[in-house]
Design a protein around this motif. Structure first.
Motif, mmCIF file in Angstrom:
data_model
loop_
_atom_site.group_PDB
_atom_site.id
_atom_site.type_symbol
_atom_site.label_atom_id
_atom_site.label_comp_id
_atom_site.label_asym_id
_atom_site.label_seq_id
_atom_site.Cartn_x
_atom_site.Cartn_y
_atom_site.Cartn_z
ATOM 1 N N HIS A 199 0.816 -1.213 0.000
ATOM 2 C CA HIS A 199 0.000 0.000 0.000
ATOM 3 C C HIS A 199 0.850 1.264 0.000
ATOM 4 C CE1 HIS A 199 -4.030 -1.731 0.379
ATOM 5 N NE2 HIS A 199 -3.465 -2.681 1.108
ATOM 6 N N ALA A 200 2.077 1.195 0.530
ATOM 7 C CA ALA A 200 2.936 2.386 0.512
ATOM 8 C C ALA A 200 3.252 2.792 -0.925
ATOM 9 C CB ALA A 200 4.222 2.132 1.292
ATOM 10 N N VAL A 201 3.570 1.805 -1.762
ATOM 11 C CA VAL A 201 3.824 2.091 -3.179
ATOM 12 C C VAL A 201 2.532 2.529 -3.855
ATOM 13 C CG1 VAL A 201 4.539 1.098 -5.399
ATOM 14 C CG2 VAL A 201 5.787 0.519 -3.297
ATOM 15 N N GLY A 202 1.422 1.889 -3.492
ATOM 16 C CA GLY A 202 0.142 2.288 -4.056
ATOM 17 C C GLY A 202 -0.194 3.735 -3.743
ATOM 18 N N ASP A 203 0.082 4.149 -2.508
ATOM 19 C CA ASP A 203 -0.160 5.549 -2.134
ATOM 20 C C ASP A 203 0.721 6.491 -2.947
ATOM 21 O OD1 ASP A 203 -1.994 4.691 -0.302
ATOM 22 O OD2 ASP A 203 -0.705 4.981 1.456
ATOM 23 N N GLU A 204 1.968 6.080 -3.186
ATOM 24 C CA GLU A 204 2.864 6.929 -3.974
ATOM 25 C C GLU A 204 2.376 7.037 -5.418
ATOM 26 O OE1 GLU A 204 5.962 9.525 -4.632
ATOM 27 O OE2 GLU A 204 5.211 8.699 -2.738
ATOM 28 N N VAL A 205 1.830 5.950 -5.956
ATOM 29 C CA VAL A 205 1.263 6.000 -7.306
ATOM 30 C C VAL A 205 0.106 7.002 -7.349
ATOM 31 C CG1 VAL A 205 -0.052 4.692 -9.025
ATOM 32 C CG2 VAL A 205 1.989 3.684 -7.983
ATOM 33 N N LEU A 206 -0.769 6.957 -6.354
ATOM 34 C CA LEU A 206 -1.893 7.896 -6.314
ATOM 35 C C LEU A 206 -1.402 9.333 -6.286
ATOM 36 C CD1 LEU A 206 -4.224 6.073 -3.764
ATOM 37 C CD2 LEU A 206 -4.729 6.495 -6.169
ATOM 38 N N TYR A 207 -0.372 9.590 -5.480
ATOM 39 C CA TYR A 207 0.172 10.952 -5.398
ATOM 40 C C TYR A 207 0.755 11.380 -6.739
ATOM 41 C CZ TYR A 207 3.240 14.814 -4.201
ATOM 42 O OH TYR A 207 3.873 16.028 -4.186
ATOM 43 N N ARG A 208 1.529 10.480 -7.383
ATOM 44 C CA ARG A 208 2.151 10.825 -8.670
ATOM 45 C C ARG A 208 1.095 11.037 -9.755
ATOM 46 N NH1 ARG A 208 7.686 9.428 -8.951
ATOM 47 N NH2 ARG A 208 8.514 9.497 -6.821
ATOM 48 N N VAL A 209 0.017 10.269 -9.696
ATOM 49 C CA VAL A 209 -1.069 10.458 -10.663
ATOM 50 C C VAL A 209 -1.672 11.851 -10.499
ATOM 51 C CG1 VAL A 209 -3.434 9.743 -11.232
ATOM 52 C CG2 VAL A 209 -1.624 8.026 -10.993
ATOM 53 N N ALA A 210 -1.907 12.260 -9.246
ATOM 54 C CA ALA A 210 -2.470 13.586 -8.993
ATOM 55 C C ALA A 210 -1.544 14.681 -9.508
ATOM 56 C CB ALA A 210 -2.728 13.767 -7.491
ATOM 57 N N VAL A 211 -0.243 14.529 -9.280
ATOM 58 C CA VAL A 211 0.733 15.509 -9.770
ATOM 59 C C VAL A 211 0.699 15.574 -11.296
ATOM 60 C CG1 VAL A 211 3.194 16.041 -9.964
ATOM 61 C CG2 VAL A 211 2.241 15.324 -7.766
ATOM 62 N N LEU A 212 0.672 14.417 -11.934
ATOM 63 C CA LEU A 212 0.675 14.373 -13.398
ATOM 64 C C LEU A 212 -0.583 15.010 -13.978
ATOM 65 C CD1 LEU A 212 2.473 13.341 -15.668
ATOM 66 C CD2 LEU A 212 1.235 11.173 -15.609
ATOM 67 N N LEU A 213 -1.706 14.791 -13.330
ATOM 68 C CA LEU A 213 -2.952 15.385 -13.809
ATOM 69 C C LEU A 213 -2.920 16.905 -13.685
ATOM 70 C CD1 LEU A 213 -5.582 12.865 -12.366
ATOM 71 C CD2 LEU A 213 -4.921 13.163 -14.763
ATOM 72 N N ARG A 214 -2.420 17.411 -12.550
ATOM 73 C CA ARG A 214 -2.326 18.869 -12.378
ATOM 74 C C ARG A 214 -1.411 19.488 -13.430
ATOM 75 N NH1 ARG A 214 -1.586 17.884 -6.774
ATOM 76 N NH2 ARG A 214 0.589 18.540 -6.995
ATOM 77 N N GLN A 215 -0.344 18.790 -13.758
ATOM 78 C CA GLN A 215 0.605 19.304 -14.741
ATOM 79 C C GLN A 215 0.029 19.296 -16.154
ATOM 80 O OE1 GLN A 215 3.929 16.682 -14.105
ATOM 81 N NE2 GLN A 215 4.796 17.937 -12.448
ATOM 82 N N THR A 216 -0.882 18.379 -16.427
ATOM 83 C CA THR A 216 -1.399 18.208 -17.790
ATOM 84 C C THR A 216 -2.615 19.081 -18.059
ATOM 85 O OG1 THR A 216 -0.631 15.908 -17.704
ATOM 86 C CG2 THR A 216 -2.134 16.491 -19.488
ATOM 87 N N LEU A 217 -3.441 19.298 -17.043
ATOM 88 C CA LEU A 217 -4.666 20.065 -17.239
ATOM 89 C C LEU A 217 -4.371 21.548 -17.441
ATOM 90 C CD1 LEU A 217 -6.921 18.423 -14.499
ATOM 91 C CD2 LEU A 217 -7.037 18.064 -16.968
ATOM 92 N N ARG A 218 -5.345 22.264 -17.958
ATOM 93 C CA ARG A 218 -5.226 23.710 -18.110
ATOM 94 C C ARG A 218 -5.320 24.385 -16.744
ATOM 95 N NH1 ARG A 218 -10.333 24.882 -21.714
ATOM 96 N NH2 ARG A 218 -11.169 23.807 -19.884
ATOM 97 N N PRO A 219 -4.794 25.604 -16.615
ATOM 98 C CA PRO A 219 -4.869 26.303 -15.325
ATOM 99 C C PRO A 219 -6.301 26.483 -14.826
ATOM 100 C CG PRO A 219 -3.295 27.393 -16.768
ATOM 101 C CD PRO A 219 -3.979 26.351 -17.598
ATOM 102 N N SER A 220 -7.252 26.586 -15.742
ATOM 103 C CA SER A 220 -8.648 26.803 -15.336
ATOM 104 C C SER A 220 -9.363 25.518 -14.951
ATOM 105 C CB SER A 220 -9.422 27.479 -16.477
ATOM 106 O OG SER A 220 -9.397 26.664 -17.644
ATOM 107 N N ASP A 221 -8.750 24.374 -15.221
ATOM 108 C CA ASP A 221 -9.383 23.092 -14.934
ATOM 109 C C ASP A 221 -9.184 22.687 -13.477
ATOM 110 O OD1 ASP A 221 -10.069 22.923 -17.623
ATOM 111 O OD2 ASP A 221 -8.247 21.821 -18.147
ATOM 112 N N LEU A 222 -10.020 21.777 -13.019
ATOM 113 C CA LEU A 222 -9.938 21.277 -11.652
ATOM 114 C C LEU A 222 -9.944 19.759 -11.661
ATOM 115 C CD1 LEU A 222 -10.258 21.671 -8.475
ATOM 116 C CD2 LEU A 222 -12.719 21.402 -8.888
#
Length: 440
Positions: free
Chosen positions: A315-338
């Motif tokens: 689960h520790a690695v799983g949690d890190e995957v979730l965090y990295r996914v969130a970071v990647l999504l923020r980086q990919t979306l437009r500034p106005s997106d949520l």
């Protein structure tokens, strides 16, 4: 520290021991007390061993931590004599008001601070026989509050109480007594609102002025204050001529409130909005689209085969995957997106003013970003992919409040037909609905 006796006169050490004021020799960097006289510890109910080679911060109630000490030390080095009114801790748990005058000097290549602290308890006490009622009232208010101000609207002169000056890190003879001094210290982001509230009170639209805002102290740090004031004098035409107010330092409470607000709105693991705050933001965007008639797209994104990541790597690695996914999504979306975490491995995308073509392009960018990331090298896990369900108003769904449900159905379709892809709510009309929910 020893001082030689000369010509039959007492040594300097004996003279220091008989001084009524406390004297400290300080290390400017560590804040440690290198030497002190008897008054420095005896007046506090302490022994010499409890003071020597300890930080002066252990005595002072109004300076906390080495970062704040470093700021004050910088000011001391640039001043001929730095005066600070504060409180020293007594061994019995009480406090002693002191006026501390500190100078700096260099001896044999080493820098030192020499501080003389005077107990000002008697100075603060009132002589009832000679004090007027107004003086006693002002004294009581000054002692009860963190700060008191008195503003003459005719001259813009402002009286700042010693407690207010101390709260902002100034000595009793510092701070120019003018309203511009105060305005300059109000945080730029709060200044317009504060001045507007004062103006409304002066014009009679508010019974009193009251605001919570940030004030900058002499060291450049912001503190939160609760400020209340009211007009107390007017001229013959009824125009306000004098206004007084009281300031309370609420920094600790405000920082706690901000932390609690963040905890209530931010997902602790991924550091993006949680379901509660994300749904509130989605409702706001729905309301905006209803008023403007503009497009709005919603996406529901799920990490493919995420259960196997937890099962194989923990689960520790799983949690890190979730965090990295969130970071990647923020980086990919437009500034106005949520993007917010809906729960588990599911995320929701809110894409304001995005029609079908724009939303499809954003989804394609997300897939490309996941494909380009080196998951094996970063986390030691196989490539992570996602499935996305999209719904766009008004093309896919003319009812805005059904967008999220339609996007969720489209996600199930994307996972059912093979994962690592995007499906649209509009495409469901041409495809059979999934009969069984796909297993991750």
């Amino acid at each position: 520290m020893a001082f030689a006796e000369q010509g039959g006169l007492p040594s300097l050490e004996i003279l220091f021991e008989h001084m009524a004021d406390a004297v400290y020799l300080l290390d400017p960097v560590t804040s440690n007390i290198l030497w002190c006289n008897r008054a420095a510890y005896a007046d506090l109910g302490l022994q010499a061993s409890e003071v020597l080679h300890h930080s002066v911060l252990s005595l002072q109630k109004d300076v906390q931590g080495l970062p704040q000490w470093a700021d004050i030390a910088q000011v001391i080095r640039t001043a001929d004599c730095y005066t600070f009114v504060g409180r020293h801790r007594h061994q019995d748990g009480g406090e002693i008001p002191v006026e501390v005058n500190t100078t700096h000097f260099n001896h044999q290549g080493c820098d030192y601070f020499l501080s003389v602290a005077r107990n000002i308890s008697k100075r603060l006490s009132l002589d009832e026989a000679s004090s007027t009622r107004d003086e006693r009232l002002r004294f009581a208010l000054e002692q009860a509050m963190d700060g008191l101000w008195d503003w003459s609207l005719l001259t813009d002169a402002v009286y700042f109480s010693p407690q207010l000056k101390r709260m902002l890190g100034y000595g009793p003879h510092e701070m120019t007594p003018h309203v511009e001094t105060w305005k300059h210290n109000v945080h730029p982001d709060d200044r317009d609102q504060v001045m507007s509230l004062i103006d409304q009170h002066l014009r009679g639209r508010l019974m009193r002025f009251e605001a919570e805002y940030r004030l900058r102290n002499r060291n450049g740090h912001d503190i939160w204050v609760h400020d209340r004031g009211q007009v107390c004098e007017r001229d013959a035409q009824g125009r306000p001529t004098r206004m007084v107010g009281m300031v309370q330092n609420i920094t600790d409470r405000k920082l706690l409130e901000l932390r609690l607000e963040k905890m209530a709105s931010i997902d602790d693991l991924t550091q993006i909005p949680n379901r509660r705050s994300g749904m509130a933001a989605l409702d706001q965007q729905i309301a905006l689209s209803e008023r403007s008639g503009g497009p709005l797209s919603v996406g529901v994104l799920d990490i493919d085969t995420f259960k196997s990541v937890n099962d194989r790597f923990g689960h520790a690695v799983g949690d890190e995957v979730l965090y990295r996914v969130a970071v990647l999504l923020r980086q990919t979306l437009r500034p106005s997106d949520l993007v917010y975490r809906s729960g588990g491995e599911e995320f929701v995308l809110v894409l304001p003013a995005a029609g079908r073509e724009t939303a499809d392009a954003i989804a394609a960018d997300i897939h490309a970003a996941f494909e380009a990331k080196d998951w094996e090298g970063d986390l030691g896990v196989p490539d992570v992919t996602v499935s996305i369900g999209l719904a766009t108003y008004p093309q896919d769904q003319p009812q805005l409040h059904k967008l999220l449900d339609q996007a969720d159905l489209a996600l199930y379709r994307a996972k059912e037909i093979g994962r690592n892809r995007t499906c649209r709510a509009g495409d469901l009309l041409a495809a059979p609905a999934p009969s069984v929910s796909p297993i991750d």
